[in-house]
Design an enzyme around this catalytic site. Structure first.
Site, PDB file in Angstrom:
ATOM      1  N   ARG A 167     132.107  35.654  23.991  1.00  0.00           N
ATOM      2  CA  ARG A 167     131.283  35.295  25.138  1.00  0.00           C
ATOM      3  C   ARG A 167     132.133  35.071  26.394  1.00  0.00           C
ATOM      4  NH1 ARG A 167     128.848  29.282  25.963  1.00  0.00           N
ATOM      5  NH2 ARG A 167     127.530  29.799  27.725  1.00  0.00           N
ATOM      6  N   HIS A 219     133.773  19.925  28.007  1.00  0.00           N
ATOM      7  CA  HIS A 219     133.473  21.321  28.348  1.00  0.00           C
ATOM      8  C   HIS A 219     134.778  22.103  28.356  1.00  0.00           C
ATOM      9  CE1 HIS A 219     129.425  20.195  29.457  1.00  0.00           C
ATOM     10  NE2 HIS A 219     129.945  19.187  30.121  1.00  0.00           N
ATOM     11  N   GLU A 237     131.969  13.432  26.596  1.00  0.00           N
ATOM     12  CA  GLU A 237     131.415  14.743  26.955  1.00  0.00           C
ATOM     13  C   GLU A 237     132.579  15.709  27.187  1.00  0.00           C
ATOM     14  OE1 GLU A 237     128.976  14.563  30.483  1.00  0.00           O
ATOM     15  OE2 GLU A 237     129.017  16.738  30.759  1.00  0.00           O
ATOM     16  N   TYR A 291     135.629  31.484  29.110  1.00  0.00           N
ATOM     17  CA  TYR A 291     135.772  30.592  27.951  1.00  0.00           C
ATOM     18  C   TYR A 291     136.988  30.898  27.083  1.00  0.00           C
ATOM     19  CZ  TYR A 291     131.076  29.213  29.318  1.00  0.00           C
ATOM     20  OH  TYR A 291     130.007  28.744  30.033  1.00  0.00           O
ATOM     21  N   ASN A 334     129.938  18.790  23.217  1.00  0.00           N
ATOM     22  CA  ASN A 334     129.839  19.867  24.193  1.00  0.00           C
ATOM     23  C   ASN A 334     128.422  20.403  24.031  1.00  0.00           C
ATOM     24  OD1 ASN A 334     129.854  22.073  25.796  1.00  0.00           O
ATOM     25  ND2 ASN A 334     131.722  22.991  24.972  1.00  0.00           N
ATOM     26  N   ARG A 372     132.205  25.760  39.140  1.00  0.00           N
ATOM     27  CA  ARG A 372     131.277  26.865  38.853  1.00  0.00           C
ATOM     28  C   ARG A 372     129.977  26.683  39.637  1.00  0.00           C
ATOM     29  NH1 ARG A 372     130.956  27.728  32.592  1.00  0.00           N
ATOM     30  NH2 ARG A 372     130.012  29.678  33.319  1.00  0.00           N
ATOM     31  N   ALA A 380     124.644  24.494  27.687  1.00  0.00           N
ATOM     32  CA  ALA A 380     123.687  24.478  28.801  1.00  0.00           C
ATOM     33  C   ALA A 380     122.726  23.291  28.744  1.00  0.00           C
ATOM     34  CB  ALA A 380     122.905  25.790  28.819  1.00  0.00           C
ATOM     35  N   PRO A 423     124.305  25.195  22.349  1.00  0.00           N
ATOM     36  CA  PRO A 423     123.941  26.605  22.342  1.00  0.00           C
ATOM     37  C   PRO A 423     125.019  27.541  22.870  1.00  0.00           C
ATOM     38  CG  PRO A 423     122.808  25.436  24.097  1.00  0.00           C
ATOM     39  CD  PRO A 423     123.457  24.398  23.234  1.00  0.00           C
ATOM     40  N   ASN A 424     125.106  28.671  22.200  1.00  0.00           N
ATOM     41  CA  ASN A 424     125.980  29.798  22.574  1.00  0.00           C
ATOM     42  C   ASN A 424     127.465  29.556  22.273  1.00  0.00           C
ATOM     43  OD1 ASN A 424     123.815  31.428  23.670  1.00  0.00           O
ATOM     44  ND2 ASN A 424     123.749  29.950  25.338  1.00  0.00           N
TER      45      ASN A 424
HETATM   46  C1  DQA Z   1     130.128  24.686  28.738  1.00  0.00           C
HETATM   47  C2  DQA Z   1     129.692  24.698  30.213  1.00  0.00           C
HETATM   48  C3  DQA Z   1     128.182  24.853  30.334  1.00  0.00           C
HETATM   49  O1  DQA Z   1     127.810  24.882  31.694  1.00  0.00           O
HETATM   50  C4  DQA Z   1     127.729  26.146  29.687  1.00  0.00           C
HETATM   51  O2  DQA Z   1     126.323  26.252  29.733  1.00  0.00           O
HETATM   52  C5  DQA Z   1     128.230  26.291  28.291  1.00  0.00           C
HETATM   53  C6  DQA Z   1     129.613  25.904  28.002  1.00  0.00           C
HETATM   54  C7  DQA Z   1     131.656  24.666  28.589  1.00  0.00           C
HETATM   55  O3  DQA Z   1     132.141  24.309  27.505  1.00  0.00           O
HETATM   56  O4  DQA Z   1     132.384  25.010  29.528  1.00  0.00           O
HETATM   57  O5  DQA Z   1     127.552  26.804  27.433  1.00  0.00           O
HETATM   58  O6  DQA Z   1     129.616  23.514  28.133  1.00  0.00           O
END
Ligand code: DQA
Length: 149
Positions: free
Chosen positions: A18, A100, A98, A23, A74, A107, A77, A10-11
Site C-alpha cells: 500500500r 502512525h 496513538e 508507508y 494505530n 499530509r 483512517a 483498516p488497510n
Molecule cells: C496512518 C495514517 C492515517 O491517516 C491513514 O488513514 C492510515 C495510516 C499511519 O499509520 O500513518 O491508514 O494511521
C-alpha cells in the site's frame, strides 16, 4: 508478565503493498516481529491484532481492559472519524498511545484531526515502523511509573 495490546485498523494489513512511498516497504508481520523483539527487552508481552472493522477494534479495546495493562493503537483512517474508538478508550481507562507510520500533520488537512489524541497519553507519528517501538518504550515507562506509585 505485563501484557500490552497493539491494535491496528483498516488497510494496515496491506502494508508493504500500500502506497510504499508513504508507508514504506515493511509488512505488518515484520512490524509485529519487531514489536515482539522490542517488547521482550522491556519485559512486556504483546497481543498484536489487526482488523478492517471499526466495531472489532472497539471489541479489542474492551478485551484489553481485562487482559492488558495498556494499549498502543494505530487506528488508520478511523483515527479521523471514530467517536466510538474515542469512547472505548475513555471507557476502559487504560493508558493508550496513538501511533502512525506517516507524519499525519504533513499530509492532507483531514488527517490533522484525531478522535484518539484527546484520550491518548501521547501520540507518536512519522517514524515509520519505529513509531511502534517508540510507543512501546513510552508505554513501558508509563507502566513502570504506575507500578512504583
Ligand atoms: C496512518 C495514517 C492515517 O491517516 C491513514 O488513514 C492510515 C495510516 C499511519 O499509520 O500513518 O491508514 O494511521
Amino acid at each position: 508478565m505485563t501484557t500490552v495490546y497493539i491494535l491496528n485498523g483498516p488497510n494496515l494489513n496491506l502494508l508493504g503493498l500500500r502506497e510504499p512511498e508513504i508507508y514504506g516497504h515493511d509488512t505488518l508481520s515484520s512490524i509485529e516481529i519487531a514489536c515482539r523483539t522490542k517488547a521482550k527487552t522491556l519485559g512486556l508481552e504483546v497481543v498484536f491484532k489487526q482488523t478492517n472493522v471499526e466495531g472489532e477494534l472497539v471489541n479489542f479495546i474492551h478485551e484489553a481492559r481485562e487482559k492488558a495493562k495498556g494499549l498502543i493503537i494505530n487506528a488508520g483512517a478511523y483515527t479521523h472519524t471514530s467517536v466510538a474508538l474515542h469512547d472505548a478508550i475513555k471507557a476502559v481507562g487504560l493508558p493508550a498511545i496513538e501511533v502512525h507510520l506517516s507524519n499525519v500533520y504533513a499530509r492532507e488537512a483531514f488527517r490533522h484531526h484525531s478522535y484518539i489524541s484527546p484520550v491518548a497519553r501521547g501520540v507518536i507519528c512519522g517514524f515509520g515502523p519505529q513509531s511502534y517501538e517508540l510507543a512501546l518504550d513510552a508505554l513501558s515507562a508509563i507502566l513502570k511509573k504506575k507500578e512504583k506509585a
